[in-house]
Design a protein around this motif. Sequence first.
Motif, PDB file in Angstrom:
ATOM      1  N   ALA A  25       0.834  -1.208   0.000  1.00 44.65           N
ATOM      2  CA  ALA A  25       0.000   0.000   0.000  1.00 44.65           C
ATOM      3  C   ALA A  25       0.869   1.259   0.000  1.00 44.65           C
ATOM      4  O   ALA A  25       0.558   2.240  -0.686  1.00 44.65           O
ATOM      5  N   GLN A  26       1.972   1.231   0.739  1.00 41.21           N
ATOM      6  CA  GLN A  26       2.883   2.381   0.756  1.00 41.21           C
ATOM      7  C   GLN A  26       3.484   2.639  -0.621  1.00 41.21           C
ATOM      8  O   GLN A  26       3.816   3.771  -0.956  1.00 41.21           O
ATOM      9  N   LEU A  27       3.603   1.590  -1.416  1.00 39.04           N
ATOM     10  CA  LEU A  27       4.137   1.714  -2.777  1.00 39.04           C
ATOM     11  C   LEU A  27       3.051   2.085  -3.791  1.00 39.04           C
ATOM     12  O   LEU A  27       3.309   2.106  -4.987  1.00 39.04           O
ATOM     13  N   GLY A  28       1.854   2.348  -3.297  1.00 38.44           N
ATOM     14  CA  GLY A  28       0.771   2.804  -4.165  1.00 38.44           C
ATOM     15  C   GLY A  28      -0.110   1.711  -4.736  1.00 38.44           C
ATOM     16  O   GLY A  28      -0.946   1.981  -5.604  1.00 38.44           O
ATOM     17  N   LEU A  29       0.038   0.497  -4.250  1.00 38.62           N
ATOM     18  CA  LEU A  29      -0.784  -0.613  -4.734  1.00 38.62           C
ATOM     19  C   LEU A  29      -2.012  -0.774  -3.845  1.00 38.62           C
ATOM     20  O   LEU A  29      -1.964  -0.472  -2.654  1.00 38.62           O
ATOM     21  N   THR A  30      -3.103  -1.244  -4.421  1.00 43.29           N
ATOM     22  CA  THR A  30      -4.260  -1.576  -3.591  1.00 43.29           C
ATOM     23  C   THR A  30      -4.006  -2.946  -2.991  1.00 43.29           C
ATOM     24  O   THR A  30      -3.645  -3.896  -3.686  1.00 43.29           O
ATOM     25  N   ALA A  31      -4.157  -3.029  -1.672  1.00 44.35           N
ATOM     26  CA  ALA A  31      -3.777  -4.255  -0.973  1.00 44.35           C
ATOM     27  C   ALA A  31      -4.883  -4.704  -0.029  1.00 44.35           C
ATOM     28  O   ALA A  31      -5.541  -3.890   0.615  1.00 44.35           O
ATOM     29  N   VAL A  32      -5.043  -6.022   0.032  1.00 42.16           N
ATOM     30  CA  VAL A  32      -5.949  -6.645   0.990  1.00 42.16           C
ATOM     31  C   VAL A  32      -5.145  -7.692   1.745  1.00 42.16           C
ATOM     32  O   VAL A  32      -4.284  -8.373   1.174  1.00 42.16           O
ATOM     33  N   CYS A  33      -5.380  -7.787   3.059  1.00 43.94           N
ATOM     34  CA  CYS A  33      -4.730  -8.798   3.889  1.00 43.94           C
ATOM     35  C   CYS A  33      -5.830  -9.624   4.548  1.00 43.94           C
ATOM     36  O   CYS A  33      -6.727  -9.077   5.195  1.00 43.94           O
ATOM     37  N   ILE A  34      -5.766 -10.938   4.358  1.00 47.87           N
ATOM     38  CA  ILE A  34      -6.797 -11.852   4.848  1.00 47.87           C
ATOM     39  C   ILE A  34      -6.162 -12.775   5.887  1.00 47.87           C
ATOM     40  O   ILE A  34      -5.139 -13.399   5.623  1.00 47.87           O
ATOM     41  N   ASP A  35      -6.770 -12.847   7.065  1.00 47.13           N
ATOM     42  CA  ASP A  35      -6.227 -13.713   8.111  1.00 47.13           C
ATOM     43  C   ASP A  35      -7.373 -14.288   8.930  1.00 47.13           C
ATOM     44  O   ASP A  35      -8.365 -13.606   9.183  1.00 47.13           O
ATOM     45  N   ASP A  36      -7.232 -15.536   9.350  1.00 47.70           N
ATOM     46  CA  ASP A  36      -8.320 -16.165  10.110  1.00 47.70           C
ATOM     47  C   ASP A  36      -7.901 -16.616  11.505  1.00 47.70           C
ATOM     48  O   ASP A  36      -8.529 -17.487  12.096  1.00 47.70           O
ATOM     49  N   TRP A  37      -6.846 -16.001  12.058  1.00 48.05           N
ATOM     50  CA  TRP A  37      -6.437 -16.354  13.416  1.00 48.05           C
ATOM     51  C   TRP A  37      -7.584 -16.076  14.373  1.00 48.05           C
ATOM     52  O   TRP A  37      -8.236 -15.047  14.309  1.00 48.05           O
ATOM     53  N   LYS A  38      -7.839 -17.009  15.283  1.00 49.03           N
ATOM     54  CA  LYS A  38      -8.834 -16.813  16.340  1.00 49.03           C
ATOM     55  C   LYS A  38      -8.157 -17.011  17.685  1.00 49.03           C
ATOM     56  O   LYS A  38      -7.427 -17.982  17.878  1.00 49.03           O
ATOM     57  N   ASN A  39      -8.429 -16.094  18.613  1.00 49.62           N
ATOM     58  CA  ASN A  39      -7.880 -16.260  19.954  1.00 49.62           C
ATOM     59  C   ASN A  39      -8.739 -17.235  20.757  1.00 49.62           C
ATOM     60  O   ASN A  39      -9.701 -17.796  20.230  1.00 49.62           O
ATOM     61  N   GLU A  40      -8.404 -17.406  22.044  1.00 52.85           N
ATOM     62  CA  GLU A  40      -9.124 -18.401  22.848  1.00 52.85           C
ATOM     63  C   GLU A  40     -10.600 -18.069  23.058  1.00 52.85           C
ATOM     64  O   GLU A  40     -11.395 -18.938  23.362  1.00 52.85           O
ATOM     65  N   GLU A  41     -10.967 -16.793  22.862  1.00 50.01           N
ATOM     66  CA  GLU A  41     -12.384 -16.413  22.951  1.00 50.01           C
ATOM     67  C   GLU A  41     -13.096 -16.529  21.610  1.00 50.01           C
ATOM     68  O   GLU A  41     -14.274 -16.216  21.497  1.00 50.01           O
ATOM     69  N   GLY A  42     -12.374 -16.945  20.575  1.00 52.20           N
ATOM     70  CA  GLY A  42     -12.962 -17.075  19.247  1.00 52.20           C
ATOM     71  C   GLY A  42     -12.995 -15.779  18.455  1.00 52.20           C
ATOM     72  O   GLY A  42     -13.617 -15.710  17.401  1.00 52.20           O
ATOM     73  N   VAL A  43     -12.304 -14.748  18.936  1.00 50.42           N
ATOM     74  CA  VAL A  43     -12.248 -13.455  18.252  1.00 50.42           C
ATOM     75  C   VAL A  43     -11.125 -13.494  17.225  1.00 50.42           C
ATOM     76  O   VAL A  43     -10.003 -13.914  17.529  1.00 50.42           O
ATOM     77  N   ARG A  44     -11.432 -13.061  16.005  1.00 55.91           N
ATOM     78  CA  ARG A  44     -10.416 -13.041  14.957  1.00 55.91           C
ATOM     79  C   ARG A  44      -9.541 -11.809  15.110  1.00 55.91           C
ATOM     80  O   ARG A  44     -10.031 -10.709  15.295  1.00 55.91           O
ATOM     81  N   LEU A  45      -8.224 -12.027  15.013  1.00 54.62           N
ATOM     82  CA  LEU A  45      -7.241 -10.962  15.192  1.00 54.62           C
ATOM     83  C   LEU A  45      -6.122 -11.119  14.176  1.00 54.62           C
ATOM     84  O   LEU A  45      -5.772 -12.237  13.800  1.00 54.62           O
ATOM     85  N   PHE A  46      -5.550 -10.015  13.756  1.00 52.95           N
ATOM     86  CA  PHE A  46      -4.348 -10.069  12.936  1.00 52.95           C
ATOM     87  C   PHE A  46      -3.143 -10.290  13.858  1.00 52.95           C
ATOM     88  O   PHE A  46      -3.208 -10.075  15.053  1.00 52.95           O
ATOM     89  N   GLY A  47      -2.042 -10.730  13.297  1.00 52.69           N
ATOM     90  CA  GLY A  47      -0.821 -10.914  14.069  1.00 52.69           C
ATOM     91  C   GLY A  47      -0.285 -12.326  14.079  1.00 52.69           C
ATOM     92  O   GLY A  47       0.860 -12.557  14.433  1.00 52.69           O
ATOM     93  N   GLY A  48      -1.108 -13.292  13.714  1.00 54.95           N
ATOM     94  CA  GLY A  48      -0.652 -14.670  13.620  1.00 54.95           C
ATOM     95  C   GLY A  48      -0.240 -15.271  14.958  1.00 54.95           C
ATOM     96  O   GLY A  48      -0.486 -14.717  16.030  1.00 54.95           O
ATOM     97  N   THR A  49       0.413 -16.400  14.879  1.00 51.75           N
ATOM     98  CA  THR A  49       0.850 -17.128  16.066  1.00 51.75           C
ATOM     99  C   THR A  49       1.849 -16.318  16.874  1.00 51.75           C
ATOM    100  O   THR A  49       1.752 -16.236  18.097  1.00 51.75           O
TER     101      THR A  49
END
Length: 157
Positions: A25-49
């Motif tokens: 995105a900083q280089l001017g491209l349109t970007a999407v980031c998809i992640d399905d990490w879920k914490n112990e409460e089942g809430v989806r969060l970015f950041g991975g393991t």
Amino acid sequence: MNNKHYDVAVIGGGPAGYPAAIRAAQLGLTAVCIDDWKNEEGVRLFGGTCLNVGCIPSKALLESTELYHRAETEFALHGIKIGGLGLDLATMQDRKRGIVKQLTAGIETMFKAAGVVGIKGRGKLLAGNRVVSRGSLDRERDLLYVDDAADAIVAAA
């Protein structure tokens, strides 16, 4: 269903994925980031393991235990006397959770600032440089198609 074109689609929002999306995105491209990490409460969060249950939480707890050890073994050498030294594991865990929460929220703030679209869901590669993402409700109507062939797909999981 939503059909959108992005120059870069990143699958995985951990320590490799989210910086890749931000840099695109900083280089001017349109970007999407998809992640399905879920914490112990089942809430989806970015950041991975690493951010959610690995490196960062471990280091937060390690710092707390190191401070305890130093108080127990080194402070007296400096003329610092501590009576009744003890551990409060619940407070240590709360501190760790607070650090994780702050950092995961920071990723979403960086996405917003850079113009990255963050999708909390499971990304799947399809033929023709296409990606489908099942959204946070895990229902068929929440599928998002990145169509017209993304120029680059990064699998950063």
